[in-house]
Design a protein around this motif. Structure first.
Motif, short mmCIF file in Angstrom:
data_model
loop_
_atom_site.label_atom_id
_atom_site.label_comp_id
_atom_site.label_asym_id
_atom_site.label_seq_id
_atom_site.Cartn_x
_atom_site.Cartn_y
_atom_site.Cartn_z
N PHE A 25 0.62 -1.25 -0.46
CA PHE A 25 0.19 0.09 0.39
C PHE A 25 0.49 1.16 0.60
CE2 PHE A 25 -3.83 -2.10 0.48
CZ PHE A 25 -4.64 -1.95 0.37
N ALA A 26 1.83 1.35 1.00
CA ALA A 26 2.72 2.45 0.62
C ALA A 26 3.00 2.37 -0.76
CB ALA A 26 4.28 1.86 2.30
N ARG A 27 3.80 1.62 -1.14
CA ARG A 27 4.61 1.79 -2.16
C ARG A 27 3.89 2.25 -3.24
NH1 ARG A 27 10.02 -0.55 -1.62
NH2 ARG A 27 10.67 -0.34 0.38
N ALA A 28 2.46 1.64 -3.93
CA ALA A 28 1.77 2.32 -4.42
C ALA A 28 1.19 3.26 -4.32
CB ALA A 28 0.14 0.75 -4.25
N ALA A 58 -7.75 3.26 -8.99
CA ALA A 58 -6.18 3.78 -8.72
C ALA A 58 -4.99 2.40 -8.22
CB ALA A 58 -4.94 4.21 -9.46
N MET A 59 -5.33 2.69 -7.13
CA MET A 59 -4.70 1.33 -6.37
C MET A 59 -4.76 0.05 -6.25
SD MET A 59 -2.66 2.98 -3.55
CE MET A 59 -2.98 2.17 -1.99
N SER A 60 -6.41 -0.15 -6.53
CA SER A 60 -6.83 -1.18 -6.71
C SER A 60 -6.26 -1.93 -8.06
CB SER A 60 -8.03 -1.68 -6.21
OG SER A 60 -8.53 -2.72 -6.88
N ALA A 61 -6.40 -0.89 -8.81
CA ALA A 61 -5.62 -1.61 -10.02
C ALA A 61 -3.91 -1.81 -10.35
CB ALA A 61 -5.79 -0.58 -11.94
N ALA A 81 1.98 -0.10 -14.47
CA ALA A 81 1.50 0.72 -14.06
C ALA A 81 0.29 1.34 -14.77
CB ALA A 81 1.86 1.57 -13.84
N GLN A 82 -1.34 1.20 -14.41
CA GLN A 82 -2.23 2.20 -15.55
C GLN A 82 -2.55 3.76 -14.76
OE1 GLN A 82 -5.07 -1.10 -15.57
NE2 GLN A 82 -6.46 0.13 -17.22
#
Length: 190
Positions: A25-28, A58-61, A81-82
């Motif tokens: 989560f932190a890296r995303a 966006a985080m989910s993708a 990444a999208q």
């Protein structure tokens, strides 16, 4: 003899499970912060997804598709990444060229009678220096029928390696394409 059931394989215990999730989560989030303005447009809530925020989508993708490595070496893979998601047709890019501060993209602008309504689709080019957490987009309007887009990198990004993403949107910026990853482009003296 007929076998009625088999034992299921047990999942291996994830070592440092909580830390792994936190790090992902932190890296995303660190990856998405510099491109948040694009995320807000490209992942805007649709009628059936009103409860989901743009950054949440966006985080989910990103968490589903672009995380690589195992704890503690978890990273975001920029190639997967999208930055936007949608139904617009992407561009058929013919060439991408970087000369110092200038990036030029050429695509096939030929349209047939069935797709004339797409000629005025807007084009967004995002140059993203991931390590330095700097991102820039083209400030001049470019449309599908132009066939080319030239962007000057801002001061501070001219010598950095940049990942390029291309996004197509309609004239109202209501519908977007899935972002296209064009590659990593490194500064050249030529």
């Amino acid at each position: 003899m007929k076998l009625l059931s088999t034992q299921k394989e047990r999942k291996q215990l994830v070592v440092n499970g909580t830390e792994t999730v936190r790090m992902k989560f932190a890296r995303a989030r660190k990856f998405l912060n510099p491109v948040n303005d694009i995320i807000q447009m490209g992942f805007a809530a649709r009628k059936r997804n009103l409860r989901k925020t743009s950054i949440g989508r966006a985080m989910s993708a990103l968490l589903r598709n672009a995380m690589t490595g195992i704890y503690p070496n978890i990273e975001v893979d920029p190639t997967k990444a999208q930055l936007s998601a949608g139904v617009k047709l992407p561009l058929g890019v013919d060439s991408v060229d970087r000369q110092q501060k200038q990036i030029t993209i050429v695509w096939n602008s030929a349209t047939n009678l069935l797709h004339q309504d797409r000629q005025d689709d807007g084009i967004i080019l995002c140059a993203y220096a991931v390590e330095e957490e700097l991102a820039a987009i083209n400030d001049e309007l470019a449309v599908r029928q132009d066939g080319t887009l030239t962007m000057q990198l801002p001061d501070g990004m001219e010598k950095l390696p940049v990942h390029l993403y291309l996004i197509v949107h309609d004239r109202e910026k209501a519908n977007f394409s899935n972002s296209q990853y064009l590659g990593l482009f490194i500064y050249s003296m030529i």
